[in-house]
Motif scaffolding. Structure first.
Motif, short mmCIF file in Angstrom:
data_model
loop_
_atom_site.label_atom_id
_atom_site.label_comp_id
_atom_site.label_asym_id
_atom_site.label_seq_id
_atom_site.Cartn_x
_atom_site.Cartn_y
_atom_site.Cartn_z
N PHE A 190 -0.34 10.59 12.44
CA PHE A 190 0.75 11.53 12.17
C PHE A 190 1.76 11.52 13.32
CE2 PHE A 190 -1.69 15.80 13.39
CZ PHE A 190 -1.99 15.30 14.64
N GLY A 191 3.02 11.78 12.94
CA GLY A 191 4.10 11.76 13.92
C GLY A 191 5.40 12.10 13.22
N ASN A 192 6.42 12.36 14.00
CA ASN A 192 7.66 12.85 13.39
C ASN A 192 8.54 11.76 12.80
OD1 ASN A 192 7.03 15.52 13.98
ND2 ASN A 192 7.82 15.33 16.08
N ASP A 193 8.44 10.54 13.30
CA ASP A 193 9.36 9.48 12.87
C ASP A 193 8.76 8.70 11.69
OD1 ASP A 193 11.02 7.37 12.54
OD2 ASP A 193 10.77 6.54 14.57
N PRO A 194 9.37 8.78 10.51
CA PRO A 194 8.82 8.07 9.33
C PRO A 194 8.73 6.56 9.53
CG PRO A 194 10.61 9.55 8.69
CD PRO A 194 10.59 9.52 10.18
N LYS A 195 9.53 6.03 10.45
CA LYS A 195 9.49 4.58 10.66
C LYS A 195 8.24 4.15 11.43
CE LYS A 195 14.44 3.56 10.76
NZ LYS A 195 15.07 4.84 11.15
N SER A 196 7.64 5.09 12.15
CA SER A 196 6.52 4.72 13.02
C SER A 196 5.20 5.38 12.64
CB SER A 196 6.83 5.10 14.47
OG SER A 196 8.06 4.58 14.87
N PHE A 197 5.25 6.38 11.76
CA PHE A 197 4.03 7.13 11.47
C PHE A 197 3.84 7.28 9.96
CE2 PHE A 197 5.57 8.41 15.61
CZ PHE A 197 4.44 8.20 16.39
N VAL A 198 2.58 7.41 9.56
CA VAL A 198 2.27 7.47 8.13
C VAL A 198 2.50 8.87 7.58
CG1 VAL A 198 0.44 7.09 6.42
CG2 VAL A 198 0.60 5.60 8.44
N THR A 199 2.02 9.88 8.31
CA THR A 199 2.22 11.26 7.83
C THR A 199 3.04 12.05 8.84
OG1 THR A 199 0.41 12.53 8.85
CG2 THR A 199 -0.18 11.13 6.98
N ASP A 200 3.52 13.19 8.38
CA ASP A 200 4.23 14.08 9.30
C ASP A 200 3.22 14.99 10.01
OD1 ASP A 200 3.53 16.14 7.60
OD2 ASP A 200 5.54 16.47 6.82
N ARG A 201 3.71 15.95 10.74
CA ARG A 201 2.82 16.78 11.56
C ARG A 201 1.90 17.67 10.73
NH1 ARG A 201 5.61 21.52 12.74
NH2 ARG A 201 4.71 21.63 14.82
N PHE A 202 2.19 17.81 9.42
CA PHE A 202 1.30 18.59 8.55
C PHE A 202 0.41 17.67 7.71
CE2 PHE A 202 4.64 21.66 9.50
CZ PHE A 202 3.87 22.74 9.90
N SER A 203 0.34 16.40 8.08
CA SER A 203 -0.50 15.42 7.38
C SER A 203 0.00 15.10 5.98
CB SER A 203 -1.96 15.88 7.30
OG SER A 203 -2.40 16.38 8.53
N GLY A 255 0.83 -1.20 0.00
CA GLY A 255 0.00 0.00 0.00
C GLY A 255 0.87 1.24 0.00
N ILE A 256 0.33 2.29 -0.63
CA ILE A 256 1.13 3.50 -0.82
C ILE A 256 1.50 4.15 0.52
CG2 ILE A 256 -0.83 5.11 -1.04
CD1 ILE A 256 0.81 6.42 -3.37
N ALA A 257 2.71 4.67 0.58
CA ALA A 257 3.20 5.43 1.75
C ALA A 257 3.14 4.60 3.02
CB ALA A 257 2.39 6.72 1.91
N ASN A 258 3.38 3.30 2.85
CA ASN A 258 3.22 2.40 4.00
C ASN A 258 4.53 1.72 4.37
OD1 ASN A 258 1.93 1.04 6.05
ND2 ASN A 258 1.00 -0.51 4.72
N SER A 259 5.66 2.42 4.22
CA SER A 259 6.93 1.78 4.60
C SER A 259 6.96 1.51 6.11
CB SER A 259 8.11 2.67 4.20
OG SER A 259 8.10 3.85 4.96
#
Ligand SMILES: Cc1cc2nc3c(=O)[nH]c(=O)nc-3n(C[C@H](O)[C@H](O)[C@H](O)COP(=O)(O)OP(=O)(O)OC[C@H]3O[C@@H](n4cnc5c(N)ncnc54)[C@H](O)[C@@H]3O)c2cc1C
Ligand code: SF4
Length: 559
Positions: A498-511, A312-316
């Protein structure tokens, strides 16, 4: 290309969904001059034909109880009037041992055409909950940075309430509150005696004319849509504003299947099924905003598989679909107020709203004061309704029974608990490997059970509400045996956190998706977990912020 029809025109932004989130995104982006195509799964509605317009139950063919053949699949929020606007064609499954109800409104404007309008802001106590009690994660925002967006949304849509100075519920910019009913004054006295708050709710309903929208005329038909646009809905507010710019193309019956990617694995557009022709269509844009509602957005992302995004997209992070959280809803107590027996009928139901609430009062100074962590809120209500649902509490038959029903008419009271579930590894949605919908798209499969924390809140709340009724001089008739099924609150959150760590969250703080920078999420799926408040005003505030962030990117040529 996959045998699809391709739209000739390319756009700045595709917005998927036209509800609270999508409507706000469309309005903000179009007003900034961007060319937007909005895709909505169902048709446009016409307030004159599709809303209640003061029709009473006795005027309806099935007296408001719907055709018996449709009752088994009816969502609780679906009425005999609004029935054609709810999604039943596109199915979902529930894993063995799980429970979930997924009510979706496919009409343009989405669920906020018929919502309850309770509109409290999230606060710092929610964003920093993990720091306070050590459970799960903090949100990647501070209250200070989101507060101005809440104010702008409140001023735009009109929210009726009072300044309450409650530690867990930041105050906002309010219209005059909806007036208390007789029963509210009585319950408030009871609440004071046992030391819990009983206050006007924050309700997005116009107690006075506001921004060109007329004041509520208190007909009590909100659940069937407002014919005068006197409460916020995308149909009356954000969609007309977006259309006025001339920058919006709104395609209806366009059910989005997946997000398309280019050779760099960035979003290049979406594919949708035209539900009229059953044909697949591709449409392209520089950026894509997913606002199809919390679980549908996650489903679209999971279905957006490509060579680079097999899961799925953006799902690393593997987090798309995980962390599903909801409000435990249920009736912690119901009963009646003998003081009101035989009193004349009053239009208690005229606003059909959350007139009052009991904002979270638990664990405010010590996060572990109670047996559970975090906290819940409660809505109180009752009085003269259009149907005497308390009839089974009374004995008798014939004219004596009818007289008794009338005598009790102003007296019934009841409560609704709103308790957030904690995120759990076992609560999530994925794609059912064995089931496809009528368009051949893999359906969402839900895995969900209430956890011990929210069940402790439920037990706590039953005791408090029973105590309150007694302290108010009332009699308790009972309480719900169990909470309502998960999903029924319609306040689900979490599957694209949303969250700051790309390893644990799907989007950043600006979605903005960590993995795919031109893909944004504008619904409740970004919120890490449910709080004691509803989510719609927050969807709108965060969407406003995200949309302006995206506009700035366009200005800088950075999309
Ligand atoms: C009876 C009721 C009472 C409620 N009470 C409250 C309340 O008091 N306070 C509160 O905050 N919230 C309340 N809610 C919940 C509130 O309505 C939702 O939080 C809010 O509407 C969610 O907005 P959304 O834009 O994320 O999703 P939606 O409103 O569901 O909008 C999503 C839109 O996307 C479209 N769509 C879906 N899938 C696709 C697809 N694949 N392709 C294209 N389009 C798609 C749908 O047609 C829909 O128009 C209530 C809801 C109901 C029904
Ligand atoms: S009670 Fe007010 S907001 Fe609700 S439908 Fe009637 S006029 Fe509209």
């Amino acid at each position: 290309m996959r045998g699809s029809r391709i739209s000739k025109k390319s756009y700045d932004v595709i917005v998927v969904g036209t509800g609270a989130g999508g409507g706000m995104a469309m309005k903000t982006l179009c007003e900034a001059g961007l060319n937007v195509v909005a895709l909505n799964s169902g048709r446009r509605l016409d307030p004159v034909k599709d809303f209640g317009n003061h029709r009473q139950r006795y005027e309806l063919k099935y007296r408001g109880f719907m055709d018996p053949k449709d009752r088994p699949k009816r969502y609780v929020c679906e009425t005999e009037i609004t029935q054609p606007l709810w999604e039943h064609e596109i199915t979902y499954t529930v894993a063995p041992g799980s429970r979930w109800v997924w009510a979706r409104c496919h009409a343009v404007g989405g669920k906020a055409n018929f919502w309850g309008r309770s509109s409290a802001r999230f606060g710092e106590i929610d964003f920093k909950a993990a720091s306070l009690d050590g459970c799960d994660v903090d949100w990647p925002v501070t209250y200070e940075e989101i507060a101005p967006y809440y104010s702008r949304v409140e001023r735009m849509i009109g929210v009726a309430s009072t300044v309450q100075n409650r530690p867990s519920n930041p105050d906002g910019d309010y219209l005059p509150p909806i007036k208390f009913r007789c029963l509210d004054y009585i319950l408030q006295k009871g609440a004071e005696k046992i030391g819990v708050p009983y206050l006007p709710d924050r309700c997005a309903q116009l107690t006075v004319a506001h921004n060109g929208h007329p004041a509520c005329h208190y007909c009590g038909g909100c659940t069937n849509g407002c014919d005068t646009g006197s409460f916020f809905s995308p149909t009356w507010f954000t969609i007309p504003a977006a259309e006025k710019t001339g920058k919006l193309e709104l395609r209806t019956n366009a059910h989005v299947k997946d997000v398309l990617v280019d050779e760099n694995e960035r979003a290049k557009g979406v594919a949708y099924i035209d539900r009229n022709t059953k044909q697949e269509v591709e449409v392209y844009a520089k950026a894509v905003v997913l606002a199809a509602s919390c679980c549908e957005t996650a489903k679209i992302m999971l279905n957006s598989k490509s060579r680079h995004w097999p899961d799925g997209i953006a799902n690393s992070s593997g987090q798309v679909g995980r962390n599903l959280s909801d409000h435990l809803y249920g009736t912690p107590a119901y009963g009646y107020l003998p003081q009101l027996l035989g009193q004349p009928s009053r239009p208690d139901n005229v606003h059909e709203s959350t007139v009052t609430w009991m904002p979270r009062w638990q664990n405010l100074t010590n996060p572990r004061e109670e047996k559970f962590i975090r906290g819940y809120s409660v809505y109180g209500g009752g009085g003269c309704d259009n149907f005497p649902y308390y009839h089974d509490q009374l004995e008798g038959f014939g004219s004596q029974f009818k007289r008794n029903i009338k005598r009790y008419y102003p007296t019934p009271i009841g409560f609704l608990i709103q308790a957030p579930s904690l995120p759990s590894k076992t609560n999530y949605l994925d794609l059912d490997p064995d089931v496809k919908d009528v368009y051949g798209i893999p359906v969402a499969r839900f895995h969900f059970q209430w956890g011990s924390n929210e069940m402790l809140m439920w037990e706590h709340c039953k005791q408090v509400c029973a105590d309150l009724v007694k302290a108010a001089g009332g009699e308790v008739w009972g309480a719900g045996d169990d909470p309502f099924p998960p999903g029924q609150s319609l306040h689900e959150t979490g599957p694209c956190r949303f969250g700051n760590d790309p390893k644990s969250f799907v989007t950043d703080r600006f979605s903005q998706c960590h993995d795919v920078p031109n893909l944004y999420v504008c619904d409740a799926s970004i919120f890490p977990f449910a709080t004691d408040k509803t989510s719609t005003i927050s969807i709108m505030a965060f969407t406003l912020r995200t949309s302006e962030y995206l506009i700035e990117k366009f200005r800088r040529g950075d999309v």
